[in-house]
Write a protein that holds these residues in place. Structure first.
Motif, short mmCIF file in Angstrom:
data_model
loop_
_atom_site.label_atom_id
_atom_site.label_comp_id
_atom_site.label_asym_id
_atom_site.label_seq_id
_atom_site.Cartn_x
_atom_site.Cartn_y
_atom_site.Cartn_z
N ILE A 20 -7.13 0.09 5.45
CA ILE A 20 -8.13 0.60 4.52
C ILE A 20 -7.36 1.04 3.28
CG2 ILE A 20 -9.86 2.39 4.11
CD1 ILE A 20 -10.14 2.59 7.20
N LYS A 21 -7.71 0.43 2.16
CA LYS A 21 -7.01 0.82 0.94
C LYS A 21 -7.80 1.89 0.21
CE LYS A 21 -5.86 -0.41 -3.72
NZ LYS A 21 -6.13 -1.30 -4.82
N ILE A 22 -7.20 3.06 0.13
CA ILE A 22 -7.81 4.13 -0.66
C ILE A 22 -7.25 4.12 -2.07
CG2 ILE A 22 -8.10 6.64 -0.87
CD1 ILE A 22 -9.62 5.51 1.53
N GLY A 23 -5.93 3.98 -2.15
CA GLY A 23 -5.32 4.03 -3.48
C GLY A 23 -4.06 3.20 -3.56
N GLN A 24 -3.60 3.04 -4.77
CA GLN A 24 -2.44 2.20 -5.07
C GLN A 24 -1.52 2.98 -6.00
OE1 GLN A 24 -3.84 -1.52 -6.63
NE2 GLN A 24 -1.84 -2.13 -7.40
N GLY A 25 -0.22 2.90 -5.75
CA GLY A 25 0.74 3.72 -6.48
C GLY A 25 0.71 3.52 -7.98
N LYS A 37 -4.03 3.19 3.45
CA LYS A 37 -3.06 3.18 2.35
C LYS A 37 -3.52 4.10 1.24
CE LYS A 37 -0.98 0.24 -1.17
NZ LYS A 37 -0.79 -1.12 -1.68
N ILE A 38 -2.63 4.99 0.85
CA ILE A 38 -2.94 5.93 -0.23
C ILE A 38 -1.81 5.94 -1.25
CG2 ILE A 38 -4.52 7.54 0.91
CD1 ILE A 38 -1.99 9.18 1.66
N ALA A 39 -2.13 6.34 -2.45
CA ALA A 39 -1.11 6.53 -3.47
C ALA A 39 -0.48 7.91 -3.29
CB ALA A 39 -1.74 6.42 -4.85
N ASP A 54 -3.81 4.86 12.57
CA ASP A 54 -2.62 4.58 13.38
C ASP A 54 -1.38 4.48 12.50
OD1 ASP A 54 -3.99 4.05 16.02
OD2 ASP A 54 -5.02 2.63 14.71
N ILE A 55 -1.61 4.09 11.27
CA ILE A 55 -0.51 3.92 10.31
C ILE A 55 -0.97 4.53 8.98
CG2 ILE A 55 0.87 2.22 9.03
CD1 ILE A 55 0.16 0.22 11.35
N ILE A 56 -0.07 5.25 8.32
CA ILE A 56 -0.35 5.70 6.95
C ILE A 56 0.63 4.99 6.03
CG2 ILE A 56 -0.52 7.66 5.36
CD1 ILE A 56 -0.99 9.47 7.71
N ALA A 57 0.09 4.27 5.07
CA ALA A 57 0.94 3.60 4.09
C ALA A 57 0.85 4.41 2.79
CB ALA A 57 0.47 2.18 3.86
N ILE A 58 2.01 4.82 2.29
CA ILE A 58 2.03 5.62 1.06
C ILE A 58 2.72 4.81 -0.03
CG2 ILE A 58 2.61 7.87 0.07
CD1 ILE A 58 3.14 8.86 2.92
N ASP A 59 2.06 4.72 -1.16
CA ASP A 59 2.57 3.92 -2.28
C ASP A 59 3.00 4.87 -3.40
OD1 ASP A 59 3.19 1.61 -3.61
OD2 ASP A 59 1.13 1.12 -4.17
N GLY A 60 4.26 4.83 -3.73
CA GLY A 60 4.79 5.74 -4.75
C GLY A 60 4.40 5.34 -6.16
N GLY A 87 6.04 2.43 0.25
CA GLY A 87 6.32 1.40 -0.74
C GLY A 87 6.32 2.04 -2.11
N GLY A 88 6.49 1.21 -3.10
CA GLY A 88 6.52 1.76 -4.46
C GLY A 88 7.93 1.71 -4.98
#
Lengths: 500, 152
Positions: free
Chosen positions: A239-244, A309-311, A329-335, A380-381
């Protein structure tokens, strides 16, 4: 119209002693910076159109071309720099928001470059990865609080996991923002090296279903291309909430990039703008997010891990805690240095926080709350090389997302003009003439080579530290030391200064 | 026999194959700059990129099994080598009557009027040996040299 005050950014230098007038440069430049003067029988250039993508330089068979920064200088001024002044000229002419592509290029501190890795000397042996086994296999997903064993057998039910041969994945880039050949390259590379690529919110083209076990399918605010088979096709759902690159901002794929195939894949009419709203209009709280997470799990029979996924933004630690508790289950953080196909310049350059600090803060917070095992962290980022990967894992990441590095492996030269759709390297474009320049077989090989090269380097770095499994490095911040950082920064990073 | 096949779906139309073909068949096969700038007449490529954007692909002599050009040649200069299968033009015997150009179903033969008039066509770089230079220098692997019939 009055005179434009914009001046060229780059100067095209052509060595006339080397130019054979083959006009390869003319045919390769989608910006039409090179042209053939029939009357004078000469190749000439319009410098103002050059974006410094190096396509012509790379293709020139006699190396007759050099691109330089345009030598015209404004009167020296540390406050009003050339880029600041030129931006004002452009806005005075257009009255519009400045758009750009790729990641933040401003000189903010890069914390990776202030972190140094440890190595074994005398008191503990280092390991040679060429002689001894070295384990990089990584599983992403919720880990149980405890392992129940009965009669010597594991009886604990393990939630669905993503299995990676290397703790690196290609992060989300949609079909529409990049070409089908670029996605095919990444998908085939992911399959070859046993990692994942991510569809972004562009849906899944019919040619890509065969890469399902290496695919993370994304569900974003526009819900483009989302249908039951799509959700079932991937190994995980994000689920994409935000992008870095543009926290708090939605997406906008202009209609001219929505050709027949993009329209079919995204399930929207041909030629219409694909607008992703800034928020998900059904998510206004952690509870709402939880509903979507469980809807997706329900739709896939709880067989696939769900990532959110969040920024990286100011209150990232508390937000991540909420996401973990919402059932991700996974948190993806984009810098804030993460790339994009198009973003407002001021947002890209001024919103968000560095991924290094966000990662350390989130990992610490989840540990303090005793819920770190409930989620895997992917960051990422602007992960630029294998050392950044190792440092990220030592800071607490389970895996990293790379996109800019992956595109560079395909030929991207970071000219930051993705939004124009004129990518000379066949990556960020839907123009069939440009798309075919990227041979997906070559692309797959180059992207796979990059991952394999980093894999070797990660093993070397781990071996040097005396570690033979990446699991032993995860969150092992004692393997890091900071240089040139304030006490407060070291504190947030949870890292000792060099020498201590 | 091994032939050069074009992969139209990834040919970018840069024409570097033409450039390198022209150099290989010039007076300076090892110096691209001299071939173009020093040779008195412009070097001629024996491969031709056909274009109708976005479609483009490189075409050269197909070295036909039953090559019409060899039948049409009035001097016997155009011959198909029974061993290698390469259709080659013996320039010492060619009189430049252009009958081969008239009968070639692919339009793969050009006129070379730089010296005494001769027909100029792909020789699969047989004189250089190994992989033809067009295949070697295609930046996108859009040309393949294989003895199997190339299928997408």
């Amino acid at each position: 119209m009055t005179i434009s005050m914009s001046t060229p950014d780059f100067l095209i230098e052509r060595d006339r002693d080397r130019c054979i007038k083959c006009q390869v440069c003319v045919r390769q430049c989608a910006n039409e910076a090179h042209f053939w003067d029939e009357e004078e029988q000469k190749v000439k250039a319009n410098d103002a159109l050059c974006v410094d993508c190096h396509r012509c330089v790379t293709y020139c068979p006699t190396h007759a071309l050099t691109i330089r920064k345009y030598p015209l200088e404004f009167r020296e001024n540390a406050n009003w720099t050339a880029s600041t002044i030129k931006a004002i000229y452009r806005q005075a002419e257009t009255g519009g928001i400045l758009l750009t592509g790729m990641g933040n290029d401003r000189p903010y501190p890069i914390f990776w470059d202030h972190l140094l890795l440890n190595a074994s000397q005398v008191t503990n042996p280092s390991i040679d990865p060429l002689r001894e086994p070295m384990e990089l296999k990584t599983f992403l997903g919720r880990k149980p609080d405890q392992l129940k064993v009965e009669d010597g057998r594991l009886v604990e039910e393990i939630p669905p996991q993503l299995e990676l041969e290397v703790p690196i994945m290609f992060s989300a880039m949609s079909y529409g923002s990049i070409s089908l050949n670029a996605i095919k390259s990444l998908a085939a590379a992911a399959e070859r090296v046993g990692i994942m690529y991510n569809t972004g919110e562009g849906g899944l083209h019919k040619d890509l279903y065969k890469y399902g076990k290496n695919t993370i399918v994304q569900v974003a605010s526009g819900r483009f291309g989302v249908h039951p088979e799509y959700l079932q096709a991937g190994a995980a759902i994000e689920i994409k909430i935000g992008q870095g690159a543009k926290p708090g901002i939605g997406g906008h794929l202009p209609g001219e990039k929505v050709g027949l195939e993009v329209s079919q894949t995204r399930m929207i009419p041909e030629g219409t703008d694909a607008i992703s709203p800034a928020p998900h209009h059904d998510i206004y709280s952690i509870e709402d997010l939880s509903q979507l997470i469980y809807s997706l799990k329900e739709a896939t029979q709880y067989q696939k891990p769900v990532s959110v996924k969040i920024a990286a933004v100011h209150n990232i630690a508390a937000i991540a805690s909420g996401i973990a508790r919402a059932g991700a289950d996974i948190i993806a953080i984009d810098g804030f240095r993460g790339g994009t196909g198009a973003a407002p310049l001021r947002t890209r350059d001024n919103v968000g926080i560095p991924i290094e600090l966000a990662l350390a803060a989130v990992d610490s917070r989840l540990r303090e709350e005793g819920i770190r095992n409930q989620v895997s962290l992917v960051v990422g980022g602007s992960i630029r090389n294998s050392a950044d990967v190792v440092k990220a894992i030592a800071l607490g990441a389970d895996a990293v997302y790379i996109a800019t590095a992956a595109l560079i492996s395909l030929g991207c030269h970071l000219c930051q003009k993705c939004n124009t759709g004129k990518c000379n390297w066949g990556i960020a474009t839907q123009n069939p003439q440009l798309v075919k320049r990227l041979n997906p077989e070559i692309g797959a090989e180059r992207a796979a080579n990059l991952i394999m090269a980093w894999e070797h380097e990660i093993k070397e770095l781990l071996g040097g530290m005396g570690i033979n499994a990446v699991e032993s490095l995860r969150g092992n911040r004692l393997m890091l030391r900071g240089v040139g950082l304030s006490d407060r920064e070291l504190n947030i990073l949870g890292v000792l200064p060099a020498g201590e | 026999m091994k032939r050069v096949y074009a992969r139209e779906e990834i040919c970018g139309g840069c024409k570097l194959c033409e450039v390198h073909c022209a150099v290989a068949h010039s007076q300076y096969p090892n110096d691209i700059i001299k071939a173009f700038l020093k040779q008195k007449t412009k070097p001629i490529a024996r491969i031709l990129v056909e274009e109708g954007r976005p479609i483009s692909f490189a075409l050269q002599c197909r070295h036909c099994e039953d090559a019409p050009c060899t039948k049409a040649c009035i001097t016997g200069a155009m011959q198909k080598d029974p061993v290698t299968g390469i259709v080659a033009n013996d320039e010492t015997r060619c009189v430049g009557c252009w009958t081969c150009i008239l009968v070639c179903p692919f339009g793969a033969i050009k006129r070379d009027e730089s010296g005494h008039k001769v027909a100029s066509k792909c020789d699969l770089c047989a004189t250089v040996g190994g992989t033809p230079v067009c295949v070697q220098n295609c930046p996108n692997d859009a040309l393949v040299f294989t003895d199997e019939l190339w299928r997408r």
